[in-house]
Design an enzyme around this catalytic site. Structure first.
Site, PDB file in Angstrom:
ATOM      1  CG  HIS A  22      42.600  36.003  41.722  1.00 10.98           C
ATOM      2  ND1 HIS A  22      41.520  36.852  41.755  1.00 10.98           N
ATOM      3  CD2 HIS A  22      42.096  34.764  41.489  1.00 10.98           C
ATOM      4  CE1 HIS A  22      40.402  36.158  41.569  1.00 10.98           C
ATOM      5  NE2 HIS A  22      40.725  34.889  41.404  1.00 10.98           N
ATOM      6  CB  THR A  64      38.017  34.454  45.817  1.00  7.79           C
ATOM      7  OG1 THR A  64      38.439  34.292  44.457  1.00  7.79           O
ATOM      8  CG2 THR A  64      38.588  33.330  46.673  1.00  7.79           C
ATOM      9  CG  HIS A  75      41.975  30.650  42.178  1.00 14.83           C
ATOM     10  ND1 HIS A  75      41.117  31.659  42.587  1.00 14.83           N
ATOM     11  CD2 HIS A  75      42.965  30.605  43.104  1.00 14.83           C
ATOM     12  CE1 HIS A  75      41.584  32.190  43.719  1.00 14.83           C
ATOM     13  NE2 HIS A  75      42.698  31.551  44.040  1.00 14.83           N
ATOM     14  CG  HIS A  93      40.178  32.437  37.690  1.00 15.26           C
ATOM     15  ND1 HIS A  93      39.329  31.398  38.001  1.00 15.26           N
ATOM     16  CD2 HIS A  93      40.346  33.119  38.856  1.00 15.26           C
ATOM     17  CE1 HIS A  93      38.994  31.446  39.278  1.00 15.26           C
ATOM     18  NE2 HIS A  93      39.611  32.479  39.832  1.00 15.26           N
ATOM     19  CG  HIS A 138      37.011  42.903  37.597  1.00 14.12           C
ATOM     20  ND1 HIS A 138      37.596  44.130  37.787  1.00 14.12           N
ATOM     21  CD2 HIS A 138      35.679  43.129  37.524  1.00 14.12           C
ATOM     22  CE1 HIS A 138      36.663  45.052  37.841  1.00 14.12           C
ATOM     23  NE2 HIS A 138      35.485  44.467  37.688  1.00 14.12           N
TER      24      HIS A 138
END
Length: 277
Positions: free
Chosen positions: A128, A217, A145, A126, A100
């Site tokens: 998002h 998260t 992040h 990573h 993901h």
């Protein structure tokens, strides 16, 4: 026989003490993300993460969850947090498709962040999209992040927000590798050689940032994570955002967790006295 019995008793007592001693909680994100997704209407979606596994229950029950909205009226402006203490050095890294998101893992532990006297080693980056944190209700196009950990498992994350525009220098270096993992299944990884975390170009953002205590998260949503969200919004191209999303094969237009309640948490904004906010 009496001596033997005494030795057995001592061994039993030592074993019991070792079992009862508290062990550090390793606040690490799930590596195999096939067991959850970001579809609000799915049984595996963010509204149900806490029901998927008992050890993920805090995703639903926790009172210090992330991300949050950084709203003016909730933020306490302070001047004492100081400049972010970053010591970043080049290190060999691996790019990995986690199902993901895309993770850039730093292999040698040569970079670190220092918060309140505690040293957190840089572990991974990573991304998002769109952003998970918002500022005054505004959501941005991407969020990076930068995850740091102590040897005992304490976690500190720096979050950087991006809006669509000029290409990001670090992602520009990873274009070929991102295209490579996009043709492979989740879990695929590729070595990218020596990478310098300073390519993120934090610049003056080290003095202007939000600080609060939150959580990971993604499951297991461990809490007591020290969050630092830089106020300066950076730039990323739409093609780079597309590459990050296409690479993970999750058939989702988003890998951003919904906003979580702030509750009674303290949210601070570090503002040097000469800075007009």
């Amino acid at each position: 026989m009496e001596n033997l019995a005494r030795q057995v008793l001592i061994c039993c007592l030592l074993t019991t003490l070792l079992v009862l001693l508290p062990c550090p909680v390793m606040s690490r994100e799930v590596e195999d993300e096939s067991e959850f997704n970001y579809d609000i209407n799915s049984e595996k979606g963010p509204l149900h993460w806490g029901e998927i596994k008992p050890e993920w229950s805090i995703c639903n029950s926790g009172s210090m969850q992330s991300p949050i909205d950084l709203l003016n009226k909730r933020v306490q402006i302070v001047t004492h947090l100081g400049t972010l203490q970053l010591n970043y050095q080049p290190s060999n890294a691996t790019l990995r498709n986690r199902g993901h998101d895309i993770q850039l893992e730093w292999l040698e532990g040569t970079s670190y962040l220092q918060v309140n006297g505690t040293q957190y080693v840089l572990k991974q980056f990573h991304w998002h999209s769109p952003s998970e944190h918002t500022i005054h209700g505004r959501r941005f196009d991407l969020e990076l992040h930068m995850v740091h950990e102590t040897p005992s498992g304490e976690t500190a994350v720096i979050g950087i927000l991006y809006k669509a525009g000029k290409p990001d220098p670090l992602l520009s270096l990873l274009t070929n590798e991102l295209e490579g993992v996009s043709d492979r299944m989740a879990g695929a990884e590729t070595a990218v050689g020596a990478m310098d975390p300073r390519m993120v170009k934090i610049g003056t953002s080290t003095t202007h940032y939000y600080r609060y205590i939150g959580s990971l998260t993604v499951p297991p949503c461990d809490q007591n994570v020290s969050w630092t969200i830089l106020r300066q919004v950076r730039s990323v191209s739409r093609e780079q955002i597309r590459l990050l999303r296409v690479a993970v094969h999750d058939e989702s237009n988003s890998n951003a967790r919904p906003l979580q309640p702030v509750n009674k948490r303290l949210v601070q904004f570090n503002k040097p006295t000469q800075y007009q906010y």
